[in-house]
Design an enzyme around this catalytic site. Structure first.
Site, PDB file in Angstrom:
ATOM      1  N   HIS A  39       0.835  -1.097   0.083  1.00 26.75           N
ATOM      2  CA  HIS A  39       0.131   0.039   0.078  1.00 26.75           C
ATOM      3  C   HIS A  39       0.761   1.162   0.122  1.00 26.75           C
ATOM      4  O   HIS A  39       0.421   2.242   0.543  1.00 26.75           O
ATOM      5  CB  HIS A  39      -0.894  -0.007   1.288  1.00 26.75           C
ATOM      6  N   ASP A  41       2.292   2.210  -3.416  1.00 23.76           N
ATOM      7  CA  ASP A  41       2.158   2.691  -4.592  1.00 23.76           C
ATOM      8  C   ASP A  41       1.470   4.082  -4.838  1.00 23.76           C
ATOM      9  O   ASP A  41       1.769   4.860  -5.460  1.00 23.76           O
ATOM     10  CB  ASP A  41       2.112   1.405  -5.716  1.00 23.76           C
ATOM     11  N   ALA A 127      -7.387 -13.299  -5.349  1.00 21.96           N
ATOM     12  CA  ALA A 127      -6.489 -13.995  -4.410  1.00 21.96           C
ATOM     13  C   ALA A 127      -5.282 -13.041  -4.150  1.00 21.96           C
ATOM     14  O   ALA A 127      -4.182 -13.551  -3.431  1.00 21.96           O
ATOM     15  CB  ALA A 127      -5.686 -15.335  -5.004  1.00 21.96           C
ATOM     16  N   GLY A 128      -5.115 -12.048  -4.668  1.00 20.65           N
ATOM     17  CA  GLY A 128      -4.207 -11.085  -4.491  1.00 20.65           C
ATOM     18  C   GLY A 128      -2.896 -10.945  -5.347  1.00 20.65           C
ATOM     19  O   GLY A 128      -1.883 -10.619  -5.197  1.00 20.65           O
ATOM     20  N   SER A 130      -3.239 -10.244  -8.715  1.00 15.72           N
ATOM     21  CA  SER A 130      -3.308  -9.362  -9.857  1.00 15.72           C
ATOM     22  C   SER A 130      -4.044  -9.902 -10.882  1.00 15.72           C
ATOM     23  O   SER A 130      -3.554  -9.831 -12.201  1.00 15.72           O
ATOM     24  CB  SER A 130      -2.135  -8.701 -10.301  1.00 15.72           C
ATOM     25  N   SER A 131      -5.015 -10.983 -10.865  1.00  6.98           N
ATOM     26  CA  SER A 131      -5.669 -11.422 -12.143  1.00  6.98           C
ATOM     27  C   SER A 131      -6.231 -10.316 -12.791  1.00  6.98           C
ATOM     28  O   SER A 131      -6.267 -10.432 -14.179  1.00  6.98           O
ATOM     29  CB  SER A 131      -6.612 -12.447 -11.743  1.00  6.98           C
ATOM     30  N   SER A 132      -6.591  -9.349 -12.261  1.00  4.95           N
ATOM     31  CA  SER A 132      -7.404  -8.200 -13.021  1.00  4.95           C
ATOM     32  C   SER A 132      -6.292  -7.326 -13.945  1.00  4.95           C
ATOM     33  O   SER A 132      -6.713  -6.928 -14.967  1.00  4.95           O
ATOM     34  CB  SER A 132      -8.244  -7.449 -12.337  1.00  4.95           C
ATOM     35  N   GLU A 145      -8.894   0.750 -14.609  1.00  2.00           N
ATOM     36  CA  GLU A 145      -9.191   0.185 -13.272  1.00  2.00           C
ATOM     37  C   GLU A 145      -9.478   1.453 -12.519  1.00  2.00           C
ATOM     38  O   GLU A 145     -10.292   1.263 -11.629  1.00  2.00           O
ATOM     39  CB  GLU A 145      -8.152  -0.333 -12.729  1.00  2.00           C
ATOM     40  N   ASP A 157       0.573  -3.148  -9.976  1.00  3.67           N
ATOM     41  CA  ASP A 157       0.078  -4.355 -10.669  1.00  3.67           C
ATOM     42  C   ASP A 157       0.401  -4.392 -12.311  1.00  3.67           C
ATOM     43  O   ASP A 157       1.003  -5.279 -12.728  1.00  3.67           O
ATOM     44  CB  ASP A 157      -1.249  -4.790 -10.201  1.00  3.67           C
TER      45      ASP A 157
HETATM   46  C1  GLA Z   1      -3.871  -3.853  -4.834  1.00  2.21           C
HETATM   47  C2  GLA Z   1      -3.614  -2.409  -5.600  1.00  2.21           C
HETATM   48  C3  GLA Z   1      -2.072  -1.876  -5.776  1.00  2.21           C
HETATM   49  C4  GLA Z   1      -1.470  -2.142  -4.601  1.00  2.21           C
HETATM   50  C5  GLA Z   1      -1.578  -3.110  -3.508  1.00  2.21           C
HETATM   51  C6  GLA Z   1      -1.201  -3.055  -2.161  1.00  2.21           C
HETATM   52  O1  GLA Z   1      -3.042  -4.888  -5.276  1.00  2.21           O
HETATM   53  O2  GLA Z   1      -4.311  -2.825  -6.820  1.00  2.21           O
HETATM   54  O3  GLA Z   1      -2.120  -0.743  -6.583  1.00  2.21           O
HETATM   55  O4  GLA Z   1      -1.914  -0.762  -4.079  1.00  2.21           O
HETATM   56  O5  GLA Z   1      -3.085  -3.715  -3.504  1.00  2.21           O
HETATM   57  O6  GLA Z   1       0.026  -2.777  -2.088  1.00  2.21           O
END
Ligand code: GLA
Length: 373
Positions: A39, A41, A127-128, A130-132, A145, A157
């Protein structure tokens, strides 16, 4: 990369949209895990993501008209939009992402032809990983996005998906968007994904609330530190000086960002020097800060972290992605993946009564067209 999934996506495309007309084309874009920099970026901080060999395939064919049709192996429903009368994001389901790209490009003056799209991924949605972000042109996704889908995320991402290089972490400075590569000692380390088996909904509000709370803190800190244009610019001393003006929540959010930025700065040299133990300890600090200060962890992610660092061959572990569920990432000594996996699965099952998916993950790379699937 799992070409079998690519073949299934191609097959699915033909079933749903027919084989007539010009042949569909198949593309693959990587997902990512972020080694460090939770968190930060969207606060202009530096991050260290790695593109992985799981991601999203899309089979695509241009249409003669202005219809956008989209189906996915991972989400129910078939979407069919008229680009002259697009619905809002909430009504578009998973197709909000490709639709968002089209809408945003048209807002910028482009006039597009319609498209038939079939998606299918090897990263678990939500799941964290970055599939999107691994959909279509990654930089266009960044615009779509934030502006169309409504999550006020940063740029990490999409840049990781588009710029990732095998064997390297991407050093990305989110303030000036400069980037560089840090070679990883891959012969000594493995990445393990630890899935908490809970999915998070990014647009669900918690993410955007964190953005509000931390930018609220910045506005107050700027009264005494007017030169700071984003939280990344704020020093520990400036933060302390402003503490009396901040609510408890604002202080915690800003404290996390300032500490995390410093950790990512230190991590770059440690990784480049192959100092995995020291790097792993920064991952642990990042997890605790995400847990107690940014408050984006969950009981299951905390348990995955604790079980990981309890294993003698684990260098470090932390939640990755936005948090609120999804995956943790562990860096372990190469060759020790199986014993690590057994240890984490067993401990987690004992506590929560279900088995987490724990698996090694390899390197990916930038978006490319897949010819042989
Ligand atoms: C998500 C967001 C990213 C980043 C992370 C946390 O993946 O899409 O831009 O802020 O959370 O590091």
């Amino acid at each position: 990369m799992d070409l079998a999934t690519g073949r299934r996506v191609r097959q699915f495309f033909r079933e749903r949209f027919g084989g007539d007309g010009p042949p569909e084309r198949l593309f693959f874009a990587s997902g990512r895990v972020n080694l460090l920099g939770a968190h930060v970026d969207y606060h202009g901080g530096p991050v260290l993501p790695v593109a992985v060999d799981r991601g999203v395939f899309v089979a695509a064919r241009v249409r003669a008209d202005r219809r956008l049709r989209a189906v996915s192996l991972d989400f129910p429903g078939a979407h069919d939009f008229d680009l002259d009368a697009p619905p809002n994001a909430a009504a578009a389901g998973f197709a909000a992402y490709p639709l968002g790209i089209c809408v945003t490009l048209e807002e910028g003056g482009a006039r597009l032809r319609g498209l038939d799209l079939a998606f299918g991924g090897t990263v678990p949605p939500g799941a964290g990983m970055s599939s999107s972000a691994a959909i279509l042109v990654a930089t266009a996704t960044a615009i779509a996005e934030t502006r169309f889908v409504g999550v006020r995320c940063g740029i990490m991402d999409q840049f990781a998906s588009a710029l990732g290089r095998a064997g390297h972490a991407l050093w990305l400075d989110c303030k000036d968007q400069s980037h560089d590569y840090v070679a990883l000692p891959s012969e000594r380390m493995s990445f393990m994904m630890l899935d908490s088996m809970t999915r998070r909904e990014l647009a669900g509000g918690s993410f955007n609330r964190r953005v509000d709370e931390s930018t609220g803190a910045l506005a107050k800190i700027r009264r005494t530190a007017p030169g700071a244009t984003c939280l990344r610019d704020v020093t520990s001393a400036q933060l302390e000086a402003a503490r009396g003006d901040l609510t408890d929540v604002e202080w915690k959010r800003a404290r996390h960002v300032v500490g995390e930025v410093a950790r990512v700065q230190r991590a770059r040299a440690l990784l480049a020097a192959g100092e995995l133990l020291e790097f792993g300890s920064l991952m642990g600090q990042s997890h605790q800060s995400s847990r107690h200060l940014y408050e984006v962890s969950t009981d299951r992610l905390d348990a995955l972290h604790e079980l990981s660092v309890d294993h003698p061959d684990c260098y470090g572990a932390r939640l990755t992605g936005a948090g609120f569920g999804g995956c943790a990432l562990a860096v372990v000594r190469r060759g020790c993946e199986e014993s690590f996996q057994a240890h984490v699965v067993e401990g987690f099952a004992r506590r929560f009564g279900l088995s987490p998916a724990v698996y090694p993950i390899g390197f990916g790379g930038a978006l490319f067209e897949v010819a042989d699937a």
